[in-house]
Motif scaffolding. Structure first.
Motif, mmCIF file in Angstrom:
data_model
loop_
_atom_site.group_PDB
_atom_site.id
_atom_site.type_symbol
_atom_site.label_atom_id
_atom_site.label_comp_id
_atom_site.label_asym_id
_atom_site.label_seq_id
_atom_site.Cartn_x
_atom_site.Cartn_y
_atom_site.Cartn_z
ATOM 1 N N LEU A 94 -62.800 -0.801 107.865
ATOM 2 C CA LEU A 94 -61.591 -1.612 107.696
ATOM 3 C C LEU A 94 -61.502 -3.125 108.236
ATOM 4 O O LEU A 94 -62.064 -3.339 109.434
ATOM 5 C CB LEU A 94 -60.868 -1.260 107.148
ATOM 6 C CG LEU A 94 -60.355 0.488 107.035
ATOM 7 C CD1 LEU A 94 -59.158 0.975 107.802
ATOM 8 C CD2 LEU A 94 -59.676 0.151 105.707
ATOM 9 N N ALA B 103 -65.745 4.746 106.524
ATOM 10 C CA ALA B 103 -65.596 4.289 106.158
ATOM 11 C C ALA B 103 -65.023 3.539 106.972
ATOM 12 O O ALA B 103 -64.483 2.881 108.422
ATOM 13 C CB ALA B 103 -63.611 4.208 105.576
ATOM 14 N N PHE C 105 -54.010 5.203 106.284
ATOM 15 C CA PHE C 105 -55.496 5.089 105.603
ATOM 16 C C PHE C 105 -56.076 6.876 105.062
ATOM 17 O O PHE C 105 -56.187 7.458 106.443
ATOM 18 C CB PHE C 105 -56.648 4.219 105.765
ATOM 19 C CG PHE C 105 -56.279 2.901 105.946
ATOM 20 C CD1 PHE C 105 -56.804 2.423 104.562
ATOM 21 C CD2 PHE C 105 -55.983 2.304 106.504
ATOM 22 C CE1 PHE C 105 -56.619 0.873 104.104
ATOM 23 C CE2 PHE C 105 -55.380 0.953 106.534
ATOM 24 C CZ PHE C 105 -55.628 0.452 105.784
ATOM 25 N N ALA D 235 -62.845 -3.374 102.646
ATOM 26 C CA ALA D 235 -62.536 -2.412 102.443
ATOM 27 C C ALA D 235 -64.114 -2.237 102.278
ATOM 28 O O ALA D 235 -64.630 -2.313 100.644
ATOM 29 C CB ALA D 235 -61.775 -1.683 102.172
ATOM 30 N N LEU E 252 -63.961 3.494 96.751
ATOM 31 C CA LEU E 252 -64.874 2.658 97.659
ATOM 32 C C LEU E 252 -65.884 2.800 97.794
ATOM 33 O O LEU E 252 -66.608 3.894 97.547
ATOM 34 C CB LEU E 252 -64.007 2.565 99.037
ATOM 35 C CG LEU E 252 -63.079 2.386 99.758
ATOM 36 C CD1 LEU E 252 -62.653 3.044 101.100
ATOM 37 C CD2 LEU E 252 -62.744 1.024 99.662
#
Length: 480
Positions: A174, A172, A162, A109, A138
């Motif tokens: 992934l 984000a 998530f 991530a 992150l």
């Protein structure tokens, strides 16, 4: 689908049917038995975790999230300004979990901005029990995360989520999302290394190097100095980030798993033989944050502040007790958020000290749910069987009061002959089982360094705490 007021995603059957028709079908879920326990299913439980086909399905997006496959990974755009993590969710339903089964949730991530987000493996309906509930940090660098856990429920209605709200608008990214069976003894940092690290500069090892002429040296080298154990870090360690980094770097280079003890809480050991610690709460926060910086992403096991929870009773008032609990929670949060390949265990005393239900309350208040688990018998002598019975009782209380349990580890460095009613350099004690995965607990570890004195007491009345004594060591080897 809809999001309820408790921040849990409630699946709607029609929507799930549409996903199944449009993308890869989920594997058939095993049926629960008469006790509600699901039999073991496929090793890999997540579908389309690598997004290689260009499809999002069967992953769903919730309020304030939009998902698209981009360059072979999932991009999740968070829109608006959702207040809570669960206000911007995405995930996958239909996850079958087995009560008591070990799992590992792993993924890669990153994010378009520095953010802290929530990751869960949980029941998809009320009461939304979450065997895994982690918060991770992150930024723009893709990082691999791995979270082993043991399920405390059996269901075919689990989900991986998530939860990305509470950090404003961002994206984000992934990839390689996997929920696989296994994890207890072979996942996490244990699975990333080829065994436990032997500290070449432990007190016994240094003594042997400096006293090779002594008739006791060969026996101490063979029985103690050559065996894997923990390294303790405190206010004697100098630049703590550098000290920790140097140690875990050496272990990583050897493909071994280091065990570290963080031992610097203010008012340490109630001012007794091992008294000391950071000079203020602010100093401790700075110290433990730097400790975690030193760990980085390298595999490690950390024991958090031996005796700090059990010794709450020695503090003078509730204000100081709450201050200590706050510092311990801060430590667990730092390890949770910034050391993804560390298994951390909060010290939980020993089998003869604090009642199990009381210890469960204290562990919860100190942040045990943030980390891997708790540690027992550190620097003590109780048989492993007594410690595992106590650990089971603590977990029973945790489950009854707070609906979760945690793995625990046991210090076996000096418990070969059990406990004789004394704790400070008692005679007749013996080395216990070597560091290993399993053995009745998640791990048996040599946390206390065998031969290091407990203080000016017992069979070593003139040896300060933490100082190596060849006489104590040889007695532990022989059991006399």
């Amino acid at each position: 689908m809809r999001w309820n007021q408790q921040g849990r995603w409630l699946p709607v059957v029609l929507a799930a049917s549409v996903w199944s028709a449009c993308g890869p079908a989920s594997p058939p879920a095993p049926e629960p038995d008469s006790q509600g326990v699901v039999s073991a299913g496929l090793a890999e439980l997540v579908v389309n975790g690598d997004f290689s086909g260009g499809s999002v399905a069967p992953w769903w997006s919730g309020p304030n999230t939009q998902s698209v496959v981009e360059n072979g990974r999932l991009r999740v755009n968070v829109t608006g300004n959702p207040a809570n993590p669960w206000d911007a969710p995405m995930g996958q339903d239909g996850i079958a979990l087995v009560n008591g089964q070990s799992y590992t949730l792993a993924f890669t991530a990153s994010a378009s901005a520095p953010v802290t987000v929530r990751v869960t493996a949980q029941l998809g309906t009320a009461p939304y029990t979450a065997p895994l509930d982690q918060r991770i940090t992150l930024d723009g660098t893709p990082r691999a995360f791995s979270f082993p856990f043991t399920s405390n429920l059996g269901t075919t209605a689990g989900q991986v989520t998530f939860q990305l709200g509470g950090a404003g608008a961002f994206s984000a990214f992934l990839d390689n999302v996997s929920l696989s069976t296994g994890g207890g003894g072979g996942g996490g940092p244990l699975g990333m290394t080829s065994g436990f690290y032997v500290d070449p500069d432990s007190n016994p090892a240094v003594w042997v190097r400096n006293n090779g002429w002594d008739s006791r040296a060969a026996g101490i080298q063979s029985a103690i100095a050559s065996k894997a154990g923990a390294k303790w870090f405190g206010n004697w360690s100098g630049d703590i980030a550098s000290a920790v980094s140097s140690y875990v770097t050496a272990a990583d280079a050897a493909d071994k798993l280091p065990v570290l003890v963080a031992y610097n809480i203010p008012g340490r050991d109630c001012g007794s033989h091992s008294g000391g610690g950071a000079g203020s709460p602010e100093a401790y926060r700075t110290w433990i944050s730097a400790f975690v910086t030193g760990l980085g992403n390298r595999p490690a096991v950390v024991i958090i502040e031996p005796d700090a929870v059990a010794q709450l009773d020695c503090l003078p008032d509730d204000t100081e007790r709450n201050t200590r609990l706050g510092l311990l929670r801060y430590a667990t949060e730092q390890l949770r958020d910034r050391a993804p390949n560390t298994w951390a265990y909060l010290d939980g005393g020993n089998a003869g000290w604090i009642a199990a239900d009381t210890m469960a309350q204290r562990l919860e208040s100190a942040g045990a749910r943030n980390i891997r688990g708790f540690a027992l018998n550190v620097s003590n002598y109780y048989l492993t069987s007594a410690s595992t019975a106590y650990g089971a009782a603590v977990n029973s209380a945790l489950n009854t009061r707070y609906a979760y349990t945690r793995p625990f580890v046991v210090d076996t460095s000096r418990n070969g002959n059990g406990h004789n009613g004394d704790w400070c350099n008692p005679a007749g004690r013996k080395l216990g089982a070597l560091s290993q995965a399993g053995g009745g607990a998640e791990m048996l570890l040599w946390v206390k360094v065998p031969g290091d004195s407990d203080g000016n007491c017992g069979i070593a009345p003139n040896t300060p705490a933490g100082t190596f004594s060849p006489d104590i060591a040889t007695r532990l080897i022989s059991g006399t």
